[in-house]
Design a protein around this motif. Structure first.
Motif, PDB file in Angstrom:
ATOM      1  N   TYR A 185       5.280 -58.958  21.053  1.00 30.53           N
ATOM      2  CA  TYR A 185       4.860 -59.127  19.588  1.00 30.53           C
ATOM      3  C   TYR A 185       3.340 -58.793  19.446  1.00 30.53           C
ATOM      4  CZ  TYR A 185       9.232 -61.133  18.878  1.00 30.53           C
ATOM      5  OH  TYR A 185      10.888 -61.394  18.881  1.00 30.53           O
ATOM      6  N   ARG A 186       3.025 -58.404  18.492  1.00 29.02           N
ATOM      7  CA  ARG A 186       1.646 -57.968  18.035  1.00 29.02           C
ATOM      8  C   ARG A 186       1.131 -58.021  16.761  1.00 29.02           C
ATOM      9  NH1 ARG A 186      -0.525 -58.568  22.484  1.00 29.02           N
ATOM     10  NH2 ARG A 186       0.799 -57.510  24.121  1.00 29.02           N
ATOM     11  N   VAL A 187       0.010 -58.341  16.522  1.00 31.16           N
ATOM     12  CA  VAL A 187      -0.724 -58.221  15.336  1.00 31.16           C
ATOM     13  C   VAL A 187      -1.752 -57.120  15.351  1.00 31.16           C
ATOM     14  CG1 VAL A 187      -0.344 -60.633  14.533  1.00 31.16           C
ATOM     15  CG2 VAL A 187      -2.167 -60.061  15.739  1.00 31.16           C
ATOM     16  N   PRO A 188      -2.404 -56.547  14.248  1.00 35.04           N
ATOM     17  CA  PRO A 188      -3.633 -55.598  14.315  1.00 35.04           C
ATOM     18  C   PRO A 188      -4.463 -56.318  15.294  1.00 35.04           C
ATOM     19  CG  PRO A 188      -2.528 -55.496  12.300  1.00 35.04           C
ATOM     20  CD  PRO A 188      -1.730 -56.507  12.874  1.00 35.04           C
ATOM     21  N   TRP A 218       1.352 -70.543  21.502  1.00 33.94           N
ATOM     22  CA  TRP A 218       1.521 -69.162  20.729  1.00 33.94           C
ATOM     23  C   TRP A 218       2.894 -69.192  19.860  1.00 33.94           C
ATOM     24  CZ3 TRP A 218      -2.352 -66.374  21.058  1.00 33.94           C
ATOM     25  CH2 TRP A 218      -3.091 -66.201  22.192  1.00 33.94           C
ATOM     26  N   ASN A 219       2.612 -68.845  18.629  1.00 39.15           N
ATOM     27  CA  ASN A 219       3.670 -68.565  17.762  1.00 39.15           C
ATOM     28  C   ASN A 219       4.084 -67.025  17.605  1.00 39.15           C
ATOM     29  OD1 ASN A 219       5.356 -68.359  15.556  1.00 39.15           O
ATOM     30  ND2 ASN A 219       4.577 -69.792  14.263  1.00 39.15           N
ATOM     31  N   LYS A 220       4.907 -66.775  18.551  1.00 39.03           N
ATOM     32  CA  LYS A 220       5.222 -65.311  18.868  1.00 39.03           C
ATOM     33  C   LYS A 220       5.758 -64.492  17.886  1.00 39.03           C
ATOM     34  CE  LYS A 220       9.764 -66.091  21.133  1.00 39.03           C
ATOM     35  NZ  LYS A 220      10.584 -66.002  22.424  1.00 39.03           N
ATOM     36  N   THR A 221       6.384 -65.228  16.938  1.00 37.70           N
ATOM     37  CA  THR A 221       6.945 -64.314  15.650  1.00 37.70           C
ATOM     38  C   THR A 221       6.050 -64.409  14.559  1.00 37.70           C
ATOM     39  OG1 THR A 221       8.191 -66.092  15.032  1.00 37.70           O
ATOM     40  CG2 THR A 221       9.149 -64.374  16.529  1.00 37.70           C
ATOM     41  N   ASP A 222       5.125 -65.265  14.647  1.00 37.12           N
ATOM     42  CA  ASP A 222       4.081 -65.276  13.651  1.00 37.12           C
ATOM     43  C   ASP A 222       2.702 -65.649  14.241  1.00 37.12           C
ATOM     44  OD1 ASP A 222       2.429 -65.352  11.278  1.00 37.12           O
ATOM     45  OD2 ASP A 222       4.090 -66.792  10.068  1.00 37.12           O
ATOM     46  N   LEU A 223       2.075 -64.606  15.031  1.00 34.20           N
ATOM     47  CA  LEU A 223       0.828 -64.992  15.873  1.00 34.20           C
ATOM     48  C   LEU A 223      -0.124 -65.588  15.111  1.00 34.20           C
ATOM     49  CD1 LEU A 223       1.013 -61.971  18.172  1.00 34.20           C
ATOM     50  CD2 LEU A 223       1.322 -64.420  18.881  1.00 34.20           C
ATOM     51  N   GLU A 236     -10.019 -64.449  20.197  1.00 34.55           N
ATOM     52  CA  GLU A 236      -9.346 -63.274  19.263  1.00 34.55           C
ATOM     53  C   GLU A 236      -9.047 -63.602  17.979  1.00 34.55           C
ATOM     54  OE1 GLU A 236      -5.590 -62.921  21.532  1.00 34.55           O
ATOM     55  OE2 GLU A 236      -6.479 -63.491  23.332  1.00 34.55           O
ATOM     56  N   ILE A 237      -9.243 -62.702  17.179  1.00 37.67           N
ATOM     57  CA  ILE A 237      -8.848 -62.933  15.705  1.00 37.67           C
ATOM     58  C   ILE A 237      -7.321 -62.438  15.592  1.00 37.67           C
ATOM     59  CG2 ILE A 237      -9.458 -62.395  13.338  1.00 37.67           C
ATOM     60  CD1 ILE A 237     -12.056 -61.807  14.127  1.00 37.67           C
ATOM     61  N   LYS A 238      -6.510 -63.382  15.340  1.00 32.53           N
ATOM     62  CA  LYS A 238      -4.984 -62.981  14.972  1.00 32.53           C
ATOM     63  C   LYS A 238      -5.010 -63.129  13.345  1.00 32.53           C
ATOM     64  CE  LYS A 238      -3.753 -62.938  19.336  1.00 32.53           C
ATOM     65  NZ  LYS A 238      -3.212 -61.680  19.964  1.00 32.53           N
ATOM     66  N   LYS A 239      -4.664 -61.914  12.864  1.00 32.34           N
ATOM     67  CA  LYS A 239      -4.483 -62.072  11.366  1.00 32.34           C
ATOM     68  C   LYS A 239      -3.480 -60.728  11.035  1.00 32.34           C
ATOM     69  CE  LYS A 239      -7.288 -62.332   7.383  1.00 32.34           C
ATOM     70  NZ  LYS A 239      -8.475 -62.362   6.560  1.00 32.34           N
ATOM     71  N   GLY A 240      -2.872 -61.188  10.113  1.00 37.42           N
ATOM     72  CA  GLY A 240      -1.915 -60.037   9.798  1.00 37.42           C
ATOM     73  C   GLY A 240      -0.381 -60.480  10.229  1.00 37.42           C
TER      74      GLY A 240
END
Length: 324
Positions: A71-74, A295-300, A54-58
């Motif tokens: 928690y989510r990122v786009p 996982w860094n849940k508040t800054d994925l 998965e690309i976790k960005k944003g």
């Protein structure tokens, strides 16, 4: 400096990765860019390892009105990296791209694209990717499938399904020695782990499936085979927070699975070393490698990884973190 990649120095045959949990370093590709591949899986094909994640960005945001820390990122799609030695990784690009402005589409950036896994079908000569696709509140709960003529993609998205009408959340794919492939996924609001035989072309679930770990609330499955037995590592359901893993063993993929305790030993074992399982890979001539996400849940986007040696001794599984 972003904390990206942890690995145990005791795995001598892979020691040239050379970073420890005490002195974390950025995990970079061959061009010096940070590797972004979470919830990853590995395909070994024609002497090359392909890493998909998965690309976790944003910016990370929390979905309102949820009874857990959602928690989510786009949704960033699926990245691909290749390596001959499992040490130096070349960025191959985005294997499966997300789309924008299609809120009802499975690959929209406002949706969820998680835990991509790729297997090769020798009969069709196609590379098949399965993944968990969902809405931001996890109410959709389906398994998506895509296909490509090349291991690095681009992959063409086909559709998503609820296998045999069942929810499909955290998932993995396992290809057996006889060429049969299985979709393994959390179902029934994560109360059951379902194991479903895929069609001969790997593009559809069949009606042949076995619910297992019933009422055990397990997710993050990682499946491997050793000495004729099948092993399933999973985590409990505590959102983005880590917990103790367990493992289960069966004589057949569609057989009866018996759950055992935590395979992890050493400091941090009660939280799977602050991580969550995603895959187990056999490294030719070296052994099994347990792959997990921190996982860094508040800054994925700043979530990290841990890869550790896994041993099977007398039918039992042991994952040891030597960092004191």
């Amino acid at each position: 400096m972003r904390r990206i990649f942890f690995i145990a120095l005791c795995f001598a045959c892979l020691a040239s990765f050379s970073s420890s949990a005490q002195t974390p370093k950025n995990w970079l590709d061959t061009k010096g860019h940070v590797i972004n591949a979470h919830g990853a899986g590995v395909l070994y094909y024609n002497g090359t390892y392909y890493l998909f994640g998965e690309i976790k960005k944003g910016n990370t945001w929390r979905v309102p009105n949820q009874d857990w820390e959602d928690y989510r990122v786009p949704a960033g799609g699926v990245s691909c990296y290749s390596s001959k030695d499992f040490q130096h990784w070349k960025y191959e690009g985005v294997a499966l791209s997300p789309v924008k402005g299609q809120p009802d589409g499975d690959l929209d950036t406002g949706r969820v694209i998680e835990r991509p896994k790729v297997i090769y079908n020798a009969k069709t000569r196609k590379f098949v990717m399965w993944m968990h696709v969902d809405k931001k509140d996890y109410s959709y709960s389906q398994a998506g499938v895509a296909v490509s003529d090349s291991p690095v993609g681009p992959y063409k998205y086909i559709r998503s399904v609820k296998p045999n009408g069942n929810m499909a959340r955290d998932m993995t794919v396992f290809k057996d020695d006889d060429g049969k492939a299985y979709l393994v996924f959390s179902s029934d609001n994560n109360n059951t782990m379902d194991i479903c035989l895929l069609s001969d072309d790997y593009l559809s679930p069949t009606k042949t499936h076995v619910p297992t770990l019933v009422n055990r609330r397990r997710e993050a499955p990682a499946v491997f085979k050793s000495n004729g037995k099948y092993y399933l590592i999973s985590s409990s359901c505590t959102g983005w927070s880590p917990n103790a893993a367990t493992y289960a063993v069966a004589d057949k993929m569609l057989g009866t699975w018996k759950e055992y305790g935590n395979p992890c030993t050493g400091p941090g074992a009660d939280s799977t070393f602050s991580a969550q399982s995603t895959y187990v890979q056999w490294i030719k001539g070296k052994g099994f490698l347990f792959m997990a996400d921190i996982w860094n849940k508040t800054d994925l986007e700043k979530s990290t990884y841990i890869w550790l040696p896994l041993k099977v001794t007398n039918g039992g599984v042991m994952i040891n973190n030597p960092v004191k």
